[in-house]
Write an enzyme that holds these catalytic residues in place. Structure first.
Site, PDB file in Angstrom:
ATOM      1  N   LEU A 291     -91.825  42.225  56.773  1.00 57.50           N
ATOM      2  CA  LEU A 291     -92.790  41.852  55.813  1.00 57.50           C
ATOM      3  C   LEU A 291     -94.033  42.518  56.376  1.00 57.50           C
ATOM      4  O   LEU A 291     -95.300  42.101  55.767  1.00 57.50           O
ATOM      5  CB  LEU A 291     -93.038  40.273  55.949  1.00 57.50           C
ATOM      6  N   ARG A 292     -93.949  43.261  57.374  1.00 52.26           N
ATOM      7  CA  ARG A 292     -95.197  44.091  57.584  1.00 52.26           C
ATOM      8  C   ARG A 292     -96.090  44.607  56.643  1.00 52.26           C
ATOM      9  O   ARG A 292     -97.226  44.681  56.785  1.00 52.26           O
ATOM     10  CB  ARG A 292     -95.011  45.106  59.100  1.00 52.26           C
ATOM     11  N   GLY A 293     -95.362  45.468  55.847  1.00 58.99           N
ATOM     12  CA  GLY A 293     -95.836  46.082  54.584  1.00 58.99           C
ATOM     13  C   GLY A 293     -96.577  45.158  53.971  1.00 58.99           C
ATOM     14  O   GLY A 293     -97.957  45.421  53.506  1.00 58.99           O
TER      15      GLY A 293
END
Length: 354
Positions: A291-293
């Protein structure tokens, strides 16, 4: 400050090329500015040809960095108003109700040399002093100096694997732990990681690549007029650095003030649930791992809207930042280079009906 740390920290007395005098390379400049406004974006990796101003731009950023509140006698730049991330040294003072000496200092940028030893980066425990005097004697390293500041690694793709592992551990936890002969010391190590390099000299390990919030691609300027202007500016700076800097003094001050006010206003900038949903739809469609993007794109969009004086994120903000947020997170064939961002833009256009 140790001698090693003093030599690694950017020299404040050396004339620095003004950030506002740089011609072109808008993607790189925007990536750096967004990280100053919101350090939680996670830094930037700048990859491009030799001689395209990567190091010059990063070092020019030092002029624009705001001040921060620190405990003056703490080597880890602890924030007196942040109990969770202050060093043990400061926390003990607070618990013992000792007064804290507080002052302001400019956010620093620390260079991490490619040949640095792990002791120099992480710090060392003076075991002899600990055994003879019964105290934990710790010599801080570069990670301590970089806490709440910027850690810059030039030619980051050539960094030794053992230092890559150190950076990954610190970036993941926000803390640096040094252990020796059964003794252990930890201190906060939260920094903006900025790396630069030439892709022809090798790619980064995927684990480290994913740690950079943004990825800026730059190339050699091809417009003859712009090339002439860049050469002339560089010649003028080399001949009379202080005179050249004075020409851009007002622009530098204006940008510094704008960045400071943007940092103050950032918490009030909103992004609608609909735009958040579409950002996540783009990430899911592109099969972005984790989910970093999603998180970085949300943060970068808010930072850009804030920088340009808007209280709400608009689709155009997302359009401008999403390639630099996602291009290095795309799954790709091992023989391919990192996508220029066209695949990201195409998916964005479909999701946003543009």
């Amino acid at each position: 400050m140790s001698k090693n740390m003093a030599t690694a920290t950017t020299n404040p007395n050396r004339p620095i090329f003004p950030f506002t005098a740089m011609v072109g390379q808008e993607e790189m400049k925007l990536s750096l500015i967004l990280n100053v406004i919101d350090p939680k974006i996670g830094g930037v990796l700048i990859m491009g040809d030799r001689g395209t101003g990567k190091s010059t731009a990063v070092r020019a950023l030092v002029d624009l960095l705001p001040e921060m509140t620190v405990v003056s006698d703490d080597p880890f730049n602890s924030d007196p108003n942040d109990p969770e991330n202050m060093s043990d040294f400061v926390r003990e003072k607070v618990q013992n109700k000792e007064p804290l000496v507080i002052n302001k200092k400019k956010i620093s940028m620390v260079d991490l040399p490619l040949g640095a030893t792990e002791d120099r980066v992480c710090g060392t425990i003076d075991l002899e002093k600990a055994l003879t005097e019964g105290i934990k004697a710790f010599e801080p390293g570069l990670l301590a100096e970089a806490n709440r500041g910027i850690l810059y690694v030039d030619e980051v793709n050539l960094l030794d694997d053992h230092l890559v592992d150190v950076l990954l551990d610190a970036a993941a936890s926000g803390w640096n732990t040094v252990e020796r002969e059964g003794m252990s010391i930890s201190h906060p190590a939260r920094f903006i990681l900025i790396g630069s390099g030439n892709p022809e000299e090798g790619e980064l390990r995927p684990q480290l690549l994913d740690r950079f919030g943004l990825h800026a691609q730059i190339g050699t300027v091809q417009d003859p007029e712009l090339r002439v202007k860049i050469v002339e500016q560089r010649a003028a700076f080399d001949e009379a650095p202080m005179t050249f800097r004075h020409l851009y003094k007002q622009e530098q001050e204006q940008l510094t003030d704008l960045l400071f006010s943007a940092r103050e206003r950032l918490p009030k900038v909103e992004i609608s649930p609909d735009l958040r949903m579409k950002i996540s739809q783009v990430c899911a469609t592109l099969n972005i791992d984790g989910l970093r993007g999603d998180i970085v794109t949300n943060r970068a969009s808010r930072a850009l809207a804030c920088f340009e004086g808007r209280g709400k994120v608009i689709p155009q903000d997302i359009w401008r930042v999403i390639p630099i947020c996602l291009r290095h997170r795309l799954r790709k064939d091992p023989l391919e280079t990192i996508d220029s961002g066209e695949k990201v833009k195409e998916t964005f256009q479909k999701m946003f009906d543009i």
